[in-house]
Design an enzyme around this catalytic site. Structure first.
Site, mmCIF file in Angstrom:
data_model
loop_
_atom_site.group_PDB
_atom_site.id
_atom_site.type_symbol
_atom_site.label_atom_id
_atom_site.label_comp_id
_atom_site.label_asym_id
_atom_site.label_seq_id
_atom_site.Cartn_x
_atom_site.Cartn_y
_atom_site.Cartn_z
ATOM 1 N N MET A 1 0.839 -1.189 0.000
ATOM 2 C CA MET A 1 0.000 0.000 0.000
ATOM 3 C C MET A 1 0.883 1.252 0.000
ATOM 4 S SD MET A 1 -2.709 -1.649 -0.095
ATOM 5 C CE MET A 1 -3.818 -0.247 -0.203
ATOM 6 N N TYR B 1 -1.038 4.814 5.984
ATOM 7 C CA TYR B 1 -1.755 5.564 7.018
ATOM 8 C C TYR B 1 -2.271 6.885 6.457
ATOM 9 C CZ TYR B 1 0.220 2.374 10.566
ATOM 10 O OH TYR B 1 0.575 1.283 11.323
ATOM 11 N N ASP C 1 0.122 -3.423 5.996
ATOM 12 C CA ASP C 1 -0.135 -2.855 4.668
ATOM 13 C C ASP C 1 0.575 -3.573 3.517
ATOM 14 O OD1 ASP C 1 2.424 -2.109 5.203
ATOM 15 O OD2 ASP C 1 2.200 -0.050 4.515
ATOM 16 N N GLU C 2 0.952 -4.795 3.736
ATOM 17 C CA GLU C 2 1.613 -5.535 2.660
ATOM 18 C C GLU C 2 1.110 -6.962 2.593
ATOM 19 O OE1 GLU C 2 6.025 -5.366 2.385
ATOM 20 O OE2 GLU C 2 5.766 -4.075 4.126
#
Length: 707
Positions: free
Chosen positions: A19, A23, A120-121
């Site tokens: 991503m 955040y 996020d991965e």
DNA sequence: ACGGGTCCGACT
DNA sequence: TAGTCGGAC
């Protein structure tokens, strides 16, 4: 260090999805006005404007970096928008980001085995999907190729800069004479482009991706073109890529090991590693790391995509830098309470949503000590069996802390506890819960038991039905929970207390019987068997070799056949291109409610056969466990559910798991059919090598390493 | 006196 | 096993 599989002709298709400044994107979705502006997420605004933990790409242009303070970032970029991380219980609360990460995982897991690598991965194993596409709808026959695919970066393609980049990408994608491995990667590029677009449509988040033959190369590639782009590493480009790649860019080599390679061996690029024999590397770095390095130098890695959608542990912690260090037991207790409360809440959520139970509570702290001979001693970590319920966790955490503190202070015991002391201070505290395993719903009798309460009489038959409709069950009898979820809505639980007893007792049995997973180190003459030695009763390891006729994958691929049709459907909204997607959004508008966006499954997968269709909706087969479902509306506090845990724990002499300690009376209380299964578990089990290898045993064979 | 808060995996 | 350590984001 992951085991390297010295497979020189690796024809897997692996993707890494990352991503973009995640955040920040989460905050921008919440606050659409921030889109397009230089933005950063900070936590703890108190000191110098807080610490940056995510920076938008707009802000990066001004030189804003992670690890700047907020004030510092204002200096280089006065117009930067700083958004604070939510705070709860006096500490950063990352739950919104965790939840957003889950949204993404639930989309990415639709096309193949999926491993949540971090918040996020993810890694994806797209081998089967790519094989299917190659067989049924190879790129050459497509009349129209999605913009997003054409915008792929293909390493080693000579005209990366030219104005006809897209044309050369198109040629590469459609090359008929290409190495089969590269054709598969090309298919992977299509699949990933589609997934990324899907993520965008459903979450408003952009991501970048790398597509390669193994995880480490995919990971490397995903970071090469950001944001919102994808990069392919053709087989033939690997050597060229690694030859000039600074050694520290490689995952795992960014720290001390990379430093050592540079200073001790003079290795500056990955290619430089080629000079060293495997033996030499082993001699210096140990047998595992040595072999791993030798392989990495050649772009080889057998590390598998795990098939895990949920985190393996939960933790909650806080630092108390310098002057804020905690110097009384009372203050430590206060913060432990806060941390444990958060942890407990998350554990309860995990139990409700995913039917998982954590087994170990760990306390970590760092401390300083003044004027002692060994004032450099580290504050020891302590752990104990985890008892559910906030108060229990708090109590246990405090006990762990006190035990650790005594050990830390040694003979030098502190006498005064009430007020300030001058001897020590705590500069960080954290509690975490690990060894999280699914509650055993997969065992036959329990499934039957549930099903019995669904008013299905013939238990055996219903079990079979469930299995057919649900996920393919690994032979080891511990699988994901699709089947539970299938029936969950209707279940009247037969008394939660009873169920929890069953679960806990079964967990204990499993715990005792599970031998630790052994690292299987490759020897050249060996057959690769992965790390699957004793997957038998372990927390369901995904089948590495699920059969080729996975209905799920088969089904999803025809969608690519219908590329054009899909394009039309999407085209109404403008284009498939991610950039244009944003252009079409009126920035002043409130964000669209995406729940109502039409499900692409409906567009691309007209019903084939009803039975199969329903399977495709439940396409989690490759993955160990489900994503969290919607939060149940009822409040999940410390309920009576926990009570029975404690009873059970106390009786067993809870501080170590020993099969002898399982109170037989617990078993006696269980329904008869479960009792029976129970005793079967307790008996020496012989499920050693019953693991089905499927038809593709050849997959496990390695070419002997030449030279 | 640290980017902070988390996660993961290997080693012993 | 529990505990330490390194690495990554």
């Amino acid at each position: 260090m992951p085991v390297a599989r010295p497979e020189t002709s690796d024809s897997r298709v692996i993707a890494h999805v990352d991503m973009d400044c995640f955040y920040v994107q989460v905050e921008q979705r919440k606050q659409p006005d921030l889109r397009g502006l230089p933005t950063a997420v900070v936590q703890y605004n108190a000191w110098k404007g807080g610490a940056l933990i995510a920076v938008s790409y707009e802000a990066r242009k001004y030189g804003v970096k992670r690890s700047m303070r907020g004030a510092e970032s204002k200096e280089v970029c006065p117009q930067i928008q700083l958004v604070q991380v939510p705070v709860a219980r006096g500490k950063a609360d990352l739950s919104t980001y965790r939840n957003a990460g889950s949204e993404v995982v639930s989309i990415l897991s639709r096309k193949g085995r999926c491993e949540r690598a971090s918040i996020d991965e993810v890694y994806l194993d797209l081998t089967d999907a790519a094989e299917t596409m190659l067989a049924e709808a190879p790129p050459q026959i497509l009349e129209v190729i999605d913009e997003e695919v054409l915008k792929s970066h293909v390493l080693g393609l000579n005209s990366e800069d030219g104005s006809n980049a897209k044309e050369s990408v198109r040629k590469w994608l459609c090359r008929n004479d290409a190495d089969r491995r590269d054709k598969l990667l090309a298919c992977g590029a299509f699949i990933i482009a589609e997934l990324r677009l899907q993520v965008l449509k459903e979450t408003e988040f952009t991501c970048s991706a790398g597509i390669a033959h193994n995880k480490i190369l995919a990971k490397l590639a995903s970071g090469m073109n950001k944001p919102a782009q994808q990069t392919v590493v053709p087989f033939s480009s690997v050597k060229g890529l690694l030859d000039s790649l600074p050694i520290k860019k490689m995952k795992q080599l960014g720290g001390k090991l990379g430093d050592s390679l540079q200073s001790d061996l003079g290795v500056n690029t990955v290619g430089d590693l080629l000079q060293f024999s495997e033996e030499k590397l082993q001699e210096r770095y140990g047998i595992n790391t040595g072999t791993w390095l030798w392989n990495i130098a050649r772009g080889i890695s057998g590390d598998e995509v795990e098939g895990r959608l949920l985190p393996k542990s939960h933790g909650s912690g806080k630092t108390f830098p310098g002057p804020q260090a905690l110097k009384t037991i009372a203050s430590v207790q206060h913060w432990l309470h806060e941390l444990c409360e958060e942890l407990s809440e998350r554990l309860q959520l995990d139990l409700d949503q995913n039917k998982r139970i954590a087994h170990t509570l760990v306390l970590h702290a760092t401390a300083y000590k003044v004027s002692d001979s060994d004032s450099h001693k580290k504050f020891p970590s302590k752990s104990c069996p985890l008892r559910y319920g906030t108060a229990k966790i708090q109590e246990d955490a405090l006990s762990l802390f006190q035990a650790a503190l005594r050990e830390y202070l040694g003979s030098y015991t502190a006498k005064i506890q009430g007020s300030q002391n001058n001897h020590w201070g705590i500069t960080s505290l954290s509690v975490s819960a690990s060894k999280i395993v699914p509650i055993p719903s997969g065992t036959a009798s329990i499934t039957k038991y549930f099903h019995g309460h669904l008013s299905c009489s013939s238990t055996k038959q219903s079990q079979n039905n469930l299995v057919e409709e649900g996920t393919p069950v690994p032979p080891s009898g511990n699988e994901s929970y699709s089947e539970m979820n299938v029936m969950k809505p209707q279940i009247e639980f037969p008394g939660e207390e009873t169920m929890i007893k069953i679960h806990v007792a079964l967990q204990k049995i499993r715990h005792v019987m599970n031998s630790p997973r052994k690292l299987y180190r490759y020897q050249p003459q060996d057959i690769y068997v992965g790390s699957e030695h004793c997957s038998g009763m372990n927390q369901s390891q995904p089948m590495k070799n699920y059969s080729a006729e996975e209905p799920c994958v088969k089904l999803s691929m025809p969608s690519l056949n219908r590329q054009e049709q899909k394009r039309k459907a999407v085209k109404d909204k403008g284009t498939c291109s991610i950039l244009r997607f944003f252009k079409n959004q009126d920035p002043s508008c409130a964000p669209q409610k995406l729940e109502h966006v039409e499900n692409i499954e409906d567009v691309k997968a007209p019903p084939l056969s009803p039975g199969i269709q329903s399977r495709s909706n439940n396409c989690l087969d490759h993955n160990q466990s489900e994503l969290p479902k919607e939060r149940p509306s009822e409040d999940a506090g410390d309920s009576n559910v926990c009570g029975s845990f404690q009873i059970e724990q106390r009786r067993g002499g809870a501080w170590s798991y020993n099969i002898d300690e399982i109170d037989p009376s617990v078993i006696d209380e269980l329904p008869p059919e479960i009792q029976q299964e129970f005793r079967a578990w307790i008996r020496p089990h012989k499920r050693h090598n019953t693991v089905k290898r499927g038809s593709s045993i050849a997959h496990y064979f390695l070419p002997t390493k030449n030279t």
